[in-house]
Design a protein around this motif. Sequence first.
Motif, mmCIF file in Angstrom:
data_model
loop_
_atom_site.group_PDB
_atom_site.id
_atom_site.type_symbol
_atom_site.label_atom_id
_atom_site.label_comp_id
_atom_site.label_asym_id
_atom_site.label_seq_id
_atom_site.Cartn_x
_atom_site.Cartn_y
_atom_site.Cartn_z
ATOM 1 N N ASN A 1 0.842 -1.198 0.000
ATOM 2 C CA ASN A 1 0.000 0.000 0.000
ATOM 3 C C ASN A 1 0.877 1.248 0.000
ATOM 4 O OD1 ASN A 1 0.928 0.161 2.636
ATOM 5 N ND2 ASN A 1 -1.015 -0.410 3.572
ATOM 6 N N ASP A 2 0.237 2.400 -0.093
ATOM 7 C CA ASP A 2 0.982 3.653 -0.162
ATOM 8 C C ASP A 2 1.766 3.929 1.113
ATOM 9 O OD1 ASP A 2 0.007 4.084 -2.683
ATOM 10 O OD2 ASP A 2 -1.467 5.606 -2.104
ATOM 11 N N ILE A 3 1.202 3.579 2.252
ATOM 12 C CA ILE A 3 1.879 3.851 3.519
ATOM 13 C C ILE A 3 3.189 3.077 3.590
ATOM 14 C CG2 ILE A 3 1.732 3.573 6.015
ATOM 15 C CD1 ILE A 3 -1.184 4.168 5.881
ATOM 16 N N ALA A 4 3.161 1.791 3.236
ATOM 17 C CA ALA A 4 4.388 0.995 3.222
ATOM 18 C C ALA A 4 5.364 1.534 2.181
ATOM 19 C CB ALA A 4 4.059 -0.471 2.945
ATOM 20 N N ALA A 5 4.843 2.047 1.063
ATOM 21 C CA ALA A 5 5.720 2.610 0.033
ATOM 22 C C ALA A 5 6.450 3.848 0.542
ATOM 23 C CB ALA A 5 4.900 2.957 -1.211
ATOM 24 N N ILE A 6 5.793 4.665 1.351
ATOM 25 C CA ILE A 6 6.450 5.833 1.940
ATOM 26 C C ILE A 6 7.597 5.379 2.840
ATOM 27 C CG2 ILE A 6 6.154 7.793 3.499
ATOM 28 C CD1 ILE A 6 4.919 8.154 0.725
ATOM 29 N N GLY B 1 3.415 2.143 -4.924
ATOM 30 C CA GLY B 1 2.479 1.838 -3.854
ATOM 31 C C GLY B 1 1.179 1.281 -4.400
ATOM 32 N N TYR B 2 0.158 1.336 -3.563
ATOM 33 C CA TYR B 2 -1.170 0.843 -3.964
ATOM 34 C C TYR B 2 -2.207 1.598 -3.137
ATOM 35 C CZ TYR B 2 -4.123 -2.797 -6.124
ATOM 36 O OH TYR B 2 -5.028 -3.485 -6.904
ATOM 37 N N THR C 1 4.173 6.845 -7.678
ATOM 38 C CA THR C 1 3.516 5.949 -8.622
ATOM 39 C C THR C 1 2.740 4.911 -7.813
ATOM 40 O OG1 THR C 1 5.225 6.237 -10.311
ATOM 41 C CG2 THR C 1 3.873 4.261 -10.456
ATOM 42 N N THR C 2 1.475 4.699 -8.166
ATOM 43 C CA THR C 2 0.629 3.841 -7.338
ATOM 44 C C THR C 2 -0.543 3.321 -8.159
ATOM 45 O OG1 THR C 2 -0.629 3.767 -5.241
ATOM 46 C CG2 THR C 2 -0.788 5.775 -6.536
ATOM 47 N N ARG D 1 3.701 8.263 -11.715
ATOM 48 C CA ARG D 1 4.148 9.580 -11.272
ATOM 49 C C ARG D 1 5.682 9.599 -11.224
ATOM 50 N NH1 ARG D 1 -0.525 9.106 -7.403
ATOM 51 N NH2 ARG D 1 -2.246 10.209 -8.416
ATOM 52 N N GLY D 2 6.244 10.118 -10.132
ATOM 53 C CA GLY D 2 7.670 10.402 -10.140
ATOM 54 C C GLY D 2 8.573 9.438 -9.422
ATOM 55 N N THR D 3 8.083 8.281 -8.972
ATOM 56 C CA THR D 3 8.950 7.383 -8.205
ATOM 57 C C THR D 3 9.347 6.140 -8.987
ATOM 58 O OG1 THR D 3 6.994 6.339 -7.201
ATOM 59 C CG2 THR D 3 8.047 8.146 -5.977
ATOM 60 N N THR D 4 9.083 6.115 -10.288
ATOM 61 C CA THR D 4 9.527 4.984 -11.101
ATOM 62 C C THR D 4 10.255 5.479 -12.337
ATOM 63 O OG1 THR D 4 7.327 4.905 -12.156
ATOM 64 C CG2 THR D 4 7.752 3.359 -10.342
#
Length: 342
Positions: free
Chosen positions: A244-249, A270-271, A285-286, A325-328
Amino acid sequence: MRAPTIRDVADRAGVSKSLVSLVLRGSDQVRPERREAVLRAVRELGYRPNAAARSLSEQRTRTVGVLLNDLRNPWFVDLLDGLNSLLHDNGLRMLLADARLNRRTGQDPAGPFLDLGVDGLIVVGTLPEPAALQAVAERLPVVVAGAREPALPGVDIVANDDERGARLVTEHLIGLGHRRIAHIAGYGAVGGLRRGSFEATMRAHGLGGDAVVEPSDMTEEGGYRATVRLLSRPDRPTAVFAFNDIAAIGAVSAAEELGLGVPRDLSVVGYDNTSIARLRHVWLTTVDNASHEVGRRAARCLLDRFEGRGGAGRTDLAAPALEIRGTTAGPSDAAGGVPVRG
């Protein structure tokens, strides 16, 4: 001062109490001029219907319990917005409870809703003990939103297509040239579906041996610790797909603390497409899991059950979409990937 009553409204409008009741219930059996007279009297007197008395007469409270797995997760916001919009349009109010807090205090997560006599229950997210809902589902309509369990008779499940979403992420990273891709996994049925789809997609591209799965608890701290472990490997991954997005952060924080740039040295996906992912300085990116649409569909399932429709229980999956977005980016030569040439 004495609070105005329905009798006061009827006297001011020059109609009967029963006609006032019809107007307040939204009946279409009232002539427009009389409806306007009643509504004008309601406004002038500041009348508010007695919800408790109405509940007794209708034998329902016109409230829906919403049990959240963890209120701290921002993913719930859009889902609740979609849920509430349709419930509100149908004269229903939401009562929220945090299952995490109830567990800490030793309470039955759904118990307070039963005590309050809600008309139905919507469970949002994956509960650690989903089977506990069995007894509740035998007493009132239950819908599960944003999760894939429990699968109980008469319980509808509304979620996004987790397998498709995980496949979109994995194919995006492979398309950028990544070969060593890691997945920070979650738990429950949703966690299993996303992990299984990630592994299957890697195998389909001949990269099964390069797929790495690191378990986590789906929190930012869990994502951070999982990424530290992954980046400590001699064959560290060049891309990370977080549950998920939180784990991605957490994954982004770990990479930066270890001196790696995102996405220069490590791509992160993330997701859920939460508000966090859309912050300009994050720009993650999610996967957009269609949470607003999931919320509306869950509300519709519950309304159908109130009206005697629904049957044995169904699973309704909304289509996810990848938000790039900007993380890949393509892996660098130093990272050991296969760089994408323009």
